[in-house]
Design a protein around this motif. Structure first.
Motif, PDB file in Angstrom:
ATOM      1  N   ILE A 116      74.223 -42.119  71.873  1.00  0.00           N
ATOM      2  CA  ILE A 116      74.496 -41.642  70.513  1.00  0.00           C
ATOM      3  C   ILE A 116      75.968 -41.278  70.367  1.00  0.00           C
ATOM      4  CG2 ILE A 116      73.945 -39.846  68.826  1.00  0.00           C
ATOM      5  CD1 ILE A 116      71.165 -39.685  70.040  1.00  0.00           C
ATOM      6  N   ALA A 117      76.503 -40.597  71.389  1.00  0.00           N
ATOM      7  CA  ALA A 117      77.924 -40.229  71.345  1.00  0.00           C
ATOM      8  C   ALA A 117      78.813 -41.465  71.294  1.00  0.00           C
ATOM      9  CB  ALA A 117      78.273 -39.369  72.565  1.00  0.00           C
ATOM     10  N   LEU A 118      78.422 -42.511  72.014  1.00  0.00           N
ATOM     11  CA  LEU A 118      79.204 -43.753  72.018  1.00  0.00           C
ATOM     12  C   LEU A 118      79.142 -44.445  70.660  1.00  0.00           C
ATOM     13  CD1 LEU A 118      80.833 -45.879  73.634  1.00  0.00           C
ATOM     14  CD2 LEU A 118      78.634 -46.917  74.262  1.00  0.00           C
ATOM     15  N   GLU A 119      77.967 -44.471  70.052  1.00  0.00           N
ATOM     16  CA  GLU A 119      77.816 -45.138  68.758  1.00  0.00           C
ATOM     17  C   GLU A 119      78.575 -44.415  67.651  1.00  0.00           C
ATOM     18  OE1 GLU A 119      73.630 -45.238  68.253  1.00  0.00           O
ATOM     19  OE2 GLU A 119      73.344 -47.020  69.524  1.00  0.00           O
ATOM     20  N   ARG A 120      78.765 -43.108  67.805  1.00  0.00           N
ATOM     21  CA  ARG A 120      79.477 -42.327  66.783  1.00  0.00           C
ATOM     22  C   ARG A 120      80.930 -42.052  67.167  1.00  0.00           C
ATOM     23  NH1 ARG A 120      74.935 -37.917  64.704  1.00  0.00           N
ATOM     24  NH2 ARG A 120      73.240 -39.425  64.411  1.00  0.00           N
ATOM     25  N   ASN A 121      81.422 -42.827  68.137  1.00  0.00           N
ATOM     26  CA  ASN A 121      82.838 -42.758  68.554  1.00  0.00           C
ATOM     27  C   ASN A 121      83.225 -41.384  69.099  1.00  0.00           C
ATOM     28  OD1 ASN A 121      83.332 -45.454  67.762  1.00  0.00           O
ATOM     29  ND2 ASN A 121      83.702 -44.815  65.646  1.00  0.00           N
ATOM     30  N   PHE A 122      82.266 -40.661  69.635  1.00  0.00           N
ATOM     31  CA  PHE A 122      82.583 -39.351  70.222  1.00  0.00           C
ATOM     32  C   PHE A 122      83.346 -39.504  71.529  1.00  0.00           C
ATOM     33  CE2 PHE A 122      81.530 -35.623  72.830  1.00  0.00           C
ATOM     34  CZ  PHE A 122      81.884 -34.603  71.969  1.00  0.00           C
ATOM     35  N   THR A 123      83.140 -40.602  72.223  1.00  0.00           N
ATOM     36  CA  THR A 123      83.802 -40.815  73.514  1.00  0.00           C
ATOM     37  C   THR A 123      85.270 -41.187  73.362  1.00  0.00           C
ATOM     38  OG1 THR A 123      83.043 -43.119  73.492  1.00  0.00           O
ATOM     39  CG2 THR A 123      81.647 -41.517  74.610  1.00  0.00           C
ATOM     40  N   ARG A 124      85.672 -41.571  72.164  1.00  0.00           N
ATOM     41  CA  ARG A 124      87.066 -41.969  71.951  1.00  0.00           C
ATOM     42  C   ARG A 124      87.985 -40.748  72.043  1.00  0.00           C
ATOM     43  NH1 ARG A 124      88.017 -45.567  66.781  1.00  0.00           N
ATOM     44  NH2 ARG A 124      86.584 -46.845  68.055  1.00  0.00           N
ATOM     45  N   GLY A 125      88.969 -40.810  72.926  1.00  0.00           N
ATOM     46  CA  GLY A 125      89.903 -39.708  73.106  1.00  0.00           C
ATOM     47  C   GLY A 125      89.422 -38.640  74.060  1.00  0.00           C
ATOM     48  N   ARG A 126      88.247 -38.833  74.658  1.00  0.00           N
ATOM     49  CA  ARG A 126      87.712 -37.864  75.623  1.00  0.00           C
ATOM     50  C   ARG A 126      87.431 -38.571  76.938  1.00  0.00           C
ATOM     51  NH1 ARG A 126      85.297 -36.487  70.693  1.00  0.00           N
ATOM     52  NH2 ARG A 126      85.666 -34.318  70.045  1.00  0.00           N
ATOM     53  N   ARG A 127      87.528 -37.833  78.020  1.00  0.00           N
ATOM     54  CA  ARG A 127      87.293 -38.410  79.335  1.00  0.00           C
ATOM     55  C   ARG A 127      85.802 -38.690  79.510  1.00  0.00           C
ATOM     56  NH1 ARG A 127      91.664 -38.077  82.660  1.00  0.00           N
ATOM     57  NH2 ARG A 127      90.332 -38.522  84.446  1.00  0.00           N
ATOM     58  N   LYS A 128      85.520 -39.832  80.109  1.00  0.00           N
ATOM     59  CA  LYS A 128      84.142 -40.286  80.249  1.00  0.00           C
ATOM     60  C   LYS A 128      83.300 -39.317  81.059  1.00  0.00           C
ATOM     61  CE  LYS A 128      83.453 -43.342  83.323  1.00  0.00           C
ATOM     62  NZ  LYS A 128      83.490 -44.618  84.107  1.00  0.00           N
ATOM     63  N   GLU A 129      83.869 -38.786  82.134  1.00  0.00           N
ATOM     64  CA  GLU A 129      83.085 -37.897  82.990  1.00  0.00           C
ATOM     65  C   GLU A 129      82.774 -36.573  82.315  1.00  0.00           C
ATOM     66  OE1 GLU A 129      87.464 -37.639  84.215  1.00  0.00           O
ATOM     67  OE2 GLU A 129      85.979 -39.191  83.743  1.00  0.00           O
ATOM     68  N   GLN A 130      83.639 -36.114  81.408  1.00  0.00           N
ATOM     69  CA  GLN A 130      83.363 -34.873  80.685  1.00  0.00           C
ATOM     70  C   GLN A 130      82.223 -35.050  79.699  1.00  0.00           C
ATOM     71  OE1 GLN A 130      86.942 -33.281  78.940  1.00  0.00           O
ATOM     72  NE2 GLN A 130      88.097 -33.372  80.850  1.00  0.00           N
ATOM     73  N   VAL A 131      82.205 -36.163  78.987  1.00  0.00           N
ATOM     74  CA  VAL A 131      81.106 -36.440  78.057  1.00  0.00           C
ATOM     75  C   VAL A 131      79.805 -36.629  78.827  1.00  0.00           C
ATOM     76  CG1 VAL A 131      80.266 -37.988  76.261  1.00  0.00           C
ATOM     77  CG2 VAL A 131      82.707 -37.473  76.420  1.00  0.00           C
ATOM     78  N   ALA A 132      79.868 -37.324  79.964  1.00  0.00           N
ATOM     79  CA  ALA A 132      78.672 -37.537  80.780  1.00  0.00           C
ATOM     80  C   ALA A 132      78.130 -36.208  81.312  1.00  0.00           C
ATOM     81  CB  ALA A 132      78.981 -38.479  81.937  1.00  0.00           C
ATOM     82  N   ALA A 133      79.030 -35.325  81.744  1.00  0.00           N
ATOM     83  CA  ALA A 133      78.604 -34.011  82.240  1.00  0.00           C
ATOM     84  C   ALA A 133      77.977 -33.182  81.127  1.00  0.00           C
ATOM     85  CB  ALA A 133      79.793 -33.275  82.850  1.00  0.00           C
TER      86      ALA A 133
END
Length: 251
Positions: free
Chosen positions: A103-120
């Motif tokens: 969901i975060a990927l589809e709403r561009n939440f991962t853009r500008g943030r580190r992948k491991e932080q979003v995954a955590a």
């Protein structure tokens, strides 16, 4: 299942033809997405006509090999964090966390943030939902970042997922979930009665409102320290600190 603020629990929902997402139990409008097949034109500040709204892509048109690789990398990252911290549950924890990441990927939440932080952050939400005894600081220590940095990502992700009113955010972490985990690291033979007494101390703190405004780890450390001393175990404040529960000044 979507969290309904009026019912204060996860409820079934019904999407109306008008785009309203309503609770099946009480009828409250939880979300609204208005779609139209007809183009609508509006005038901008310069007086020129322009198309209003956004194009909504289908799942098939938005799917690509790059997106698949991104989700595979996210699955591997979530699994790596799970194994490194020691979260039990396997795919029953990883798959919900991956759903949050999708969901975060589809709403561009991962853009500008580190992948491991979003995954955590996604994995932490899954742990909170399944009542796993892990704190946000456990994830930040693994990533070697400030806990407030990861906390900001967590709160922003909860807002994106419409979890601001959910018990995951609103209710404080239950300190009793961490007693058995920290008690296993005490020096000497760990007695089951120590854990039970610590749980009773935590329950007493709850009844007397002593847990309000205090960190769950601090309550666990104090309860374990008092319980260990009551049974004559050779346990010092340094031993509690070595478990990674609290700092000496907090005890």
């Amino acid at each position: 299942m979507v969290w309904c603020k009026n019912c204060a629990r996860d409820c079934r929902t019904n999407r109306q033809p008008e785009g309203y997402l309503c609770c099946y139990e009480c009828g409250r409008v939880i979300d609204q997405d208005l779609f139209s097949n007809d183009p609508l034109f509006v005038k901008n500040a310069a007086g020129q006509s322009q198309l209003s709204g956004n194009f909504v892509k289908t799942v098939q048109s938005d799917y690509s090999a790059s997106r698949e690789r991104t989700l595979n990398d996210a699955y591997a990252e979530i699994g790596h964090i799970e194994n490194a911290i020691g979260v039990s549950g396997g795919d029953s924890i990883v798959h919900p966390a991956l759903a949050f990441y999708t969901i975060a990927l589809e709403r561009n939440f991962t853009r500008g943030r580190r992948k491991e932080q979003v995954a955590a952050a996604c994995l932490y939400i899954a742990c909170r939902e399944n009542k796993k005894p892990f704190l946000l600081i456990d994830f930040s220590e693994h990533l070697r970042i400030n806990v407030y940095v990861l906390g900001a990502v967590f709160l922003q992700l909860c807002k994106l997922l419409s979890l601001e009113e959910h018990a995951i955010v609103q209710k404080p972490v239950d300190p009793s979930l961490f007693i058995h985990r920290f008690a296993a690291g005490l020096p000497g033979e760990t007695n089951i009665r120590v854990s039970k007494t610590a749980l009773c101390i935590i329950a007493s703190m709850k009844r007397d409102w002593l847990q309000t405004g205090r960190k769950p780890s601090g309550l666990c450390g104090a309860a374990l320290y008092i319980s260990a001393l009551s049974y004559g175990l050779k346990c010092s404040k340094t031993d509690i600190v070595d478990l990674g529960v609290v700092l000496t000044s907090w005890l």
